[in-house]
Design a protein around this motif. Structure first.
Motif, PDB file in Angstrom:
ATOM      1  N   GLY A 297       0.811  -1.210   0.000  1.00 55.63           N
ATOM      2  CA  GLY A 297       0.000   0.000   0.000  1.00 55.63           C
ATOM      3  C   GLY A 297       0.843   1.258   0.000  1.00 55.63           C
ATOM      4  O   GLY A 297       0.570   2.210  -0.747  1.00 55.63           O
ATOM      5  N   SER A 298       1.887   1.278   0.829  1.00 52.49           N
ATOM      6  CA  SER A 298       2.756   2.455   0.879  1.00 52.49           C
ATOM      7  C   SER A 298       3.577   2.580  -0.398  1.00 52.49           C
ATOM      8  O   SER A 298       3.731   3.685  -0.948  1.00 52.49           O
ATOM      9  N   GLN A 299       4.093   1.477  -0.891  1.00 47.20           N
ATOM     10  CA  GLN A 299       4.900   1.496  -2.118  1.00 47.20           C
ATOM     11  C   GLN A 299       4.070   1.948  -3.314  1.00 47.20           C
ATOM     12  O   GLN A 299       4.441   2.885  -4.035  1.00 47.20           O
ATOM     13  N   MET A 300       2.931   1.298  -3.527  1.00 44.22           N
ATOM     14  CA  MET A 300       2.113   1.606  -4.696  1.00 44.22           C
ATOM     15  C   MET A 300       1.347   2.920  -4.532  1.00 44.22           C
ATOM     16  O   MET A 300       1.097   3.637  -5.507  1.00 44.22           O
ATOM     17  N   GLY A 301       0.970   3.248  -3.292  1.00 43.82           N
ATOM     18  CA  GLY A 301       0.297   4.516  -3.060  1.00 43.82           C
ATOM     19  C   GLY A 301       1.214   5.688  -3.355  1.00 43.82           C
ATOM     20  O   GLY A 301       0.809   6.675  -3.996  1.00 43.82           O
ATOM     21  N   LEU A 302       2.463   5.596  -2.886  1.00 48.71           N
ATOM     22  CA  LEU A 302       3.432   6.657  -3.162  1.00 48.71           C
ATOM     23  C   LEU A 302       3.726   6.742  -4.654  1.00 48.71           C
ATOM     24  O   LEU A 302       3.781   7.850  -5.220  1.00 48.71           O
ATOM     25  N   LYS A 303       3.894   5.601  -5.306  1.00 46.78           N
ATOM     26  CA  LYS A 303       4.131   5.601  -6.752  1.00 46.78           C
ATOM     27  C   LYS A 303       2.986   6.296  -7.487  1.00 46.78           C
ATOM     28  O   LYS A 303       3.221   7.134  -8.370  1.00 46.78           O
ATOM     29  N   THR A 304       1.763   5.975  -7.128  1.00 48.68           N
ATOM     30  CA  THR A 304       0.592   6.558  -7.795  1.00 48.68           C
ATOM     31  C   THR A 304       0.543   8.065  -7.608  1.00 48.68           C
ATOM     32  O   THR A 304       0.282   8.815  -8.561  1.00 48.68           O
TER      33      THR A 304
END
Length: 311
Positions: A29-36
């Protein structure tokens, strides 16, 4: 510190985001949320998320496959990973600048910029705090869904004591983006029939020592007989936590060359035992690694002794 991180994000054209091995909802969630959020804010940048995939969580996003050359002159951000040994994809140190974003105790402060806050529930909440402080980052429905998944995962659906008033305020910001929480819960807590059958086996066969310490051993043969992977079994780590008087519990899950140790407690601090066995983590939720069933017995003995000290 938030401002410094945003300045680095603005500075670099290529940004590569890592997280820990065997990812859970907060790691993804943190990895993909930040990427988005970075992609939405800076569509001209090249932003990648790397690491191995967990089949049960691919609904949170798929990983990018990139060449080593992408790391040249890149900003690398590692989310939700306390120590370098647990970073998924060992190329994390090939970039120009390395940032660590985490909420675990900062026992290995690696990186050029280290932002660790143990007062937040999750790294996903830390990312929300980053966006709160520097609203230049675009928070849309997709990013909110991912960050909400991370917070839900690490707070046990807001049941754990790491859920604070600030956690709920930041969660409200995500809900205001119009995310479909029912879709998330349908995906996040669905269980295959083999996993449900394994849960029945665990409830019948876990051991309870001194009425305080719950123990479950899952040899490879047991996992194979139920057609469940070691990663999938993590969903069951709390399945007997409600037993009367139980204070701490542990799962020993055999892998190819080691035994994964999942330690949990209602209040007694157990991460010191995890540190003694190639691991670490939060005071009441930690992980370790054993390299023999004899070492497993040693860990059980330490947990029993610790429980006696808190009678």
């Amino acid at each position: 510190m938030f401002k410094h991180i945003i300045e680095k994000i603005e500075q670099f054209e290529t940004i590569i985001i890592h997280r820990h091995v065997r990812p859970d909802p907060d790691a993804l969630g943190s990895q993909m949320g930040l990427k988005t959020m970075i992609q939405q804010t800076f569509p001209e940048k090249h932003v990648y998320a790397v690491g191995e995939e967990e089949p049960s969580l691919t609904f949170l996003g798929r990983m990018d496959r990139i060449e080593d050359s992408r790391y040249e002159g890149a900003l690398v951000i590692v989310c939700d990973t306390a120590n370098t040994a647990r970073i998924s994809d060992d190329r994390y140190d090939k970039g120009e600048v390395l940032i660590k974003l985490d909420h675990h105790p900062n026992e290995e402060p690696y990186g050029d910029i280290v932002l660790v806050d143990t007062t937040v529930s999750s790294t996903s909440e830390l990312i929300v705090a980053l966006q709160e402080d520097t609203p230049i980052l675009t928070l849309n429905e997709e990013a909110a869904f991912l960050l909400y998944a991370g917070i839900v995962g690490d707070t046990g659906r807001f049941r754990f004591r790491n859920t604070t008033g600030e956690t709920l305020k930041r969660t409200a910001l995500l809900l205001d983006q119009g995310i479909d929480t029912q879709q998330l819960f349908n995906q996040l807590y669905r269980r295959s029939l083999p996993l449900v059958r394994l849960e029945g086996h665990i409830l019948q066969h876990f051991e309870l020592f001194d009425d305080k310490v719950g123990v479950m051993r899952l040899p490879k043969e047991t996992l194979e007989s139920f057609h469940v992977t070691a990663n999938e079994s993590s969903l069951l780590v709390n399945c007997f936590s409600g037993v009367e008087d139980i204070q701490m519990w542990v799962f020993f899950v055999e892998e190819e060359e080691s035994i994964r140790v999942r330690l949990r407690s209602k209040s007694i601090v157990i991460n010191e035992i995890a540190k003694q066995h190639h691991g670490g983590g939060h005071p009441v939720a930690a992980g370790a690694t054993a390299y023999s069933w004899e070492e497993v017995e040693i860990i059980i003995g330490k947990l029993r002794e610790l429980a006696k000290q808190h009678i």
